[in-house]
Design a protein around this motif. Structure first.
Motif, PDB file in Angstrom:
ATOM      1  N   GLU A 145       0.800  -1.226   0.000  1.00 49.30           N
ATOM      2  CA  GLU A 145       0.000   0.000   0.000  1.00 49.30           C
ATOM      3  C   GLU A 145       0.833   1.277   0.000  1.00 49.30           C
ATOM      4  O   GLU A 145       0.316   2.346  -0.311  1.00 49.30           O
ATOM      5  N   LYS A 146       2.112   1.189   0.364  1.00 46.89           N
ATOM      6  CA  LYS A 146       2.924   2.398   0.529  1.00 46.89           C
ATOM      7  C   LYS A 146       2.922   3.265  -0.728  1.00 46.89           C
ATOM      8  O   LYS A 146       2.719   4.474  -0.681  1.00 46.89           O
ATOM      9  N   ARG A 147       3.181   2.639  -1.878  1.00 48.97           N
ATOM     10  CA  ARG A 147       3.250   3.395  -3.129  1.00 48.97           C
ATOM     11  C   ARG A 147       1.896   3.974  -3.475  1.00 48.97           C
ATOM     12  O   ARG A 147       1.783   5.118  -3.928  1.00 48.97           O
ATOM     13  N   VAL A 148       0.837   3.193  -3.241  1.00 46.56           N
ATOM     14  CA  VAL A 148      -0.528   3.657  -3.514  1.00 46.56           C
ATOM     15  C   VAL A 148      -0.841   4.869  -2.640  1.00 46.56           C
ATOM     16  O   VAL A 148      -1.390   5.867  -3.109  1.00 46.56           O
ATOM     17  N   TRP A 149      -0.475   4.796  -1.370  1.00 46.07           N
ATOM     18  CA  TRP A 149      -0.712   5.875  -0.406  1.00 46.07           C
ATOM     19  C   TRP A 149      -0.050   7.178  -0.869  1.00 46.07           C
ATOM     20  O   TRP A 149      -0.665   8.237  -0.833  1.00 46.07           O
ATOM     21  N   ILE A 150       1.209   7.089  -1.314  1.00 40.34           N
ATOM     22  CA  ILE A 150       1.946   8.269  -1.793  1.00 40.34           C
ATOM     23  C   ILE A 150       1.272   8.864  -3.017  1.00 40.34           C
ATOM     24  O   ILE A 150       1.030  10.074  -3.105  1.00 40.34           O
ATOM     25  N   ASP A 151       0.940   8.003  -3.995  1.00 37.36           N
ATOM     26  CA  ASP A 151       0.354   8.489  -5.244  1.00 37.36           C
ATOM     27  C   ASP A 151      -1.015   9.118  -5.035  1.00 37.36           C
ATOM     28  O   ASP A 151      -1.341  10.138  -5.650  1.00 37.36           O
ATOM     29  N   ILE A 152      -1.827   8.522  -4.163  1.00 37.12           N
ATOM     30  CA  ILE A 152      -3.158   9.081  -3.920  1.00 37.12           C
ATOM     31  C   ILE A 152      -3.056  10.417  -3.186  1.00 37.12           C
ATOM     32  O   ILE A 152      -3.796  11.354  -3.481  1.00 37.12           O
ATOM     33  N   ASN A 153      -2.115  10.535  -2.267  1.00 35.58           N
ATOM     34  CA  ASN A 153      -1.895  11.824  -1.593  1.00 35.58           C
ATOM     35  C   ASN A 153      -1.528  12.917  -2.587  1.00 35.58           C
ATOM     36  O   ASN A 153      -2.031  14.039  -2.510  1.00 35.58           O
ATOM     37  N   LEU A 154      -0.651  12.577  -3.522  1.00 32.49           N
ATOM     38  CA  LEU A 154      -0.259  13.548  -4.548  1.00 32.49           C
ATOM     39  C   LEU A 154      -1.455  13.922  -5.422  1.00 32.49           C
ATOM     40  O   LEU A 154      -1.655  15.086  -5.776  1.00 32.49           O
ATOM     41  N   VAL A 205     -20.163  10.179  -3.488  1.00 35.03           N
ATOM     42  CA  VAL A 205     -18.929   9.965  -2.744  1.00 35.03           C
ATOM     43  C   VAL A 205     -18.915   8.539  -2.200  1.00 35.03           C
ATOM     44  O   VAL A 205     -19.905   8.056  -1.658  1.00 35.03           O
ATOM     45  N   ARG A 206     -17.777   7.862  -2.351  1.00 30.39           N
ATOM     46  CA  ARG A 206     -17.621   6.490  -1.896  1.00 30.39           C
ATOM     47  C   ARG A 206     -16.295   6.350  -1.133  1.00 30.39           C
ATOM     48  O   ARG A 206     -15.379   7.145  -1.300  1.00 30.39           O
ATOM     49  N   PHE A 207     -16.205   5.299  -0.300  1.00 31.07           N
ATOM     50  CA  PHE A 207     -14.981   4.966   0.421  1.00 31.07           C
ATOM     51  C   PHE A 207     -14.321   3.770  -0.256  1.00 31.07           C
ATOM     52  O   PHE A 207     -15.007   2.816  -0.635  1.00 31.07           O
ATOM     53  N   PHE A 208     -12.980   3.804  -0.369  1.00 31.90           N
ATOM     54  CA  PHE A 208     -12.256   2.726  -1.034  1.00 31.90           C
ATOM     55  C   PHE A 208     -11.074   2.273  -0.163  1.00 31.90           C
ATOM     56  O   PHE A 208     -10.257   3.098   0.251  1.00 31.90           O
ATOM     57  N   LYS A 209     -11.011   0.975   0.087  1.00 33.22           N
ATOM     58  CA  LYS A 209      -9.925   0.408   0.891  1.00 33.22           C
ATOM     59  C   LYS A 209      -8.698   0.222   0.002  1.00 33.22           C
ATOM     60  O   LYS A 209      -8.781  -0.386  -1.072  1.00 33.22           O
ATOM     61  N   LEU A 210      -7.552   0.738   0.443  1.00 29.13           N
ATOM     62  CA  LEU A 210      -6.350   0.705  -0.392  1.00 29.13           C
ATOM     63  C   LEU A 210      -5.950  -0.715  -0.775  1.00 29.13           C
ATOM     64  O   LEU A 210      -5.502  -0.957  -1.899  1.00 29.13           O
ATOM     65  N   SER A 211      -6.115  -1.669   0.138  1.00 32.19           N
ATOM     66  CA  SER A 211      -5.690  -3.042  -0.126  1.00 32.19           C
ATOM     67  C   SER A 211      -6.545  -3.725  -1.192  1.00 32.19           C
ATOM     68  O   SER A 211      -6.166  -4.775  -1.712  1.00 32.19           O
ATOM     69  N   ARG A 212      -7.720  -3.145  -1.520  1.00 35.07           N
ATOM     70  CA  ARG A 212      -8.592  -3.745  -2.536  1.00 35.07           C
ATOM     71  C   ARG A 212      -8.421  -3.121  -3.925  1.00 35.07           C
ATOM     72  O   ARG A 212      -9.131  -3.479  -4.861  1.00 35.07           O
TER      73      ARG A 212
END
Length: 332
Positions: A145-154, A205-212
């Motif tokens: 998830e680390k890379r996903v977390w960084i990219d989504i923040n950007l 608006v929806r919620f999305f789990k990063l691991s999915r």
């Protein structure tokens, strides 16, 4: 109202870009104006505006002329000038232990950062003993998830749309669907990381789990916030993270669960009435139906649903399934 909202978004975007410029200079030490502008996807003129904004906040940007020149941070060391109070130090130590035990994406980096701050002799006394118990995701999932977390923040900071293949858990099975989402923010819930935003497919608006998230791509296409969405307000009304229909909940709760429920604030509008020394009546209006049902079932025979009727019926169905499952196994 629309103009006010647009203005708020512009201000937030400017603050985000100024902070991103500060973080870039922290890491890269010296950068040309055009390099910063390319990173932030703005004009070089705006970089000079962000420089003024940062200097108004006491963060001074130096300029070095010439071919190998650029902007740099003049005052990288703030620690010596800070006067920590005892409460502030305790808060920092507690945050370190909470993040460390909670196993967040950058827990090890945060631990190193806090250790650097607290390694001054005058900060070493009075250690805080604290542990944050969570059901955590696996090391493999967190690393993924680390890379996903960084990219989504950007993408959030730069207002870029995200195109992704997302795996949803439905009653009939797993569903993988391509979605285009305008990311608004990121939050943690029960040891897992989610982002929320406007989904073009659902038109809401929806919620999305990063691991999915199976695959994703940050698009160059920009978005504007469709409407005001306050996550705190939504979370206050919901038992969990499901933003569904509000139900009028009434439960009779027996000992020992009655004592445990009395110690907690399940909902801001909850009302607890003591029937006798071992029984309470719990009333609240809230949403998050799947998690409300799971919470009630976790109390076993120590709770009786008074209303709504649908919830009574659904729990009865679940208990019948459980009963059938164990009876079937006993006959094998």
């Amino acid at each position: 109202m629309i103009l006010k909202r647009v203005r708020e978004v512009e201000i937030m975007s400017r603050i985000s870009n100024a902070l991103n410029m500060y973080f870039l200079l922290q890491v890269r030490s010296l950068m040309k104006v055009n390099e910063i502008a390319n990173e932030l996807e703005v004009s070089p003129r705006m970089i000079k505006e962000y420089k003024k904004d940062l200097e108004m906040a006491g963060i001074y940007i130096g300029s070095k002329l010439g071919r190998y020149g650029g902007y740099y941070l003049e005052n990288k060391r703030y620690l010596d000038g800070l006067s920590f109070t005892k409460d502030e130090l305790s808060a920092l130590k507690m945050a370190k232990e909470a993040i460390k035990s909670g196993k967040y994406h950058y827990s090890s980096k945060f631990e190193i950062l806090v250790s650097k701050i607290l390694n001054y002799e005058k900060y070493l006394d009075d250690n805080v003993s604290y542990y944050n118990k969570l059901v955590k995701e696996s090391d493999e999932t967190i690393e993924k998830e680390k890379r996903v977390w960084i990219d989504i923040n950007l993408a959030i900071n730069r207002s870029n749309k995200i195109k992704m293949e997302y795996k949803s858990i439905k009653e009939y099975g797993l569903e993988v669907k391509e979605r285009v989402v305008h990311p608004y923010g990121i939050f943690d819930y029960k040891g897992a990381t989610y982002f929320y935003g406007y989904c073009e497919n659902a038109e809401d608006v929806r919620f999305f789990k990063l691991s999915r998230i199976q695959q994703y791509h940050v698009l160059k296409e920009k978005f504007e916030i469709k409407y005001s969405f306050e996550l705190d307000e939504i979370m206050e009304k919901s038992f969990g993270i499901f933003n569904d229909e509000i139900i009028d909940l009434k439960l009779k709760i027996f000992y020992p669960m009655s004592e445990i429920v009395k110690e907690k604030q399940i909902s801001k509008n909850q009302k607890i009435t003591e029937i006798d020394s071992k029984t309470i009546l719990f009333e609240a209006k809230m949403n998050g139906y799947p998690e409300i049902k799971a919470w009630i079932m976790s109390m076993g025979s120590n709770v009786e649903v008074i209303k709504p009727d649908k919830l009574k019926e659904d729990i009865l169905k679940e208990t019948t399934k459980i009963n059938d499952l164990y009876n079937y196994k006993n006959f094998e």
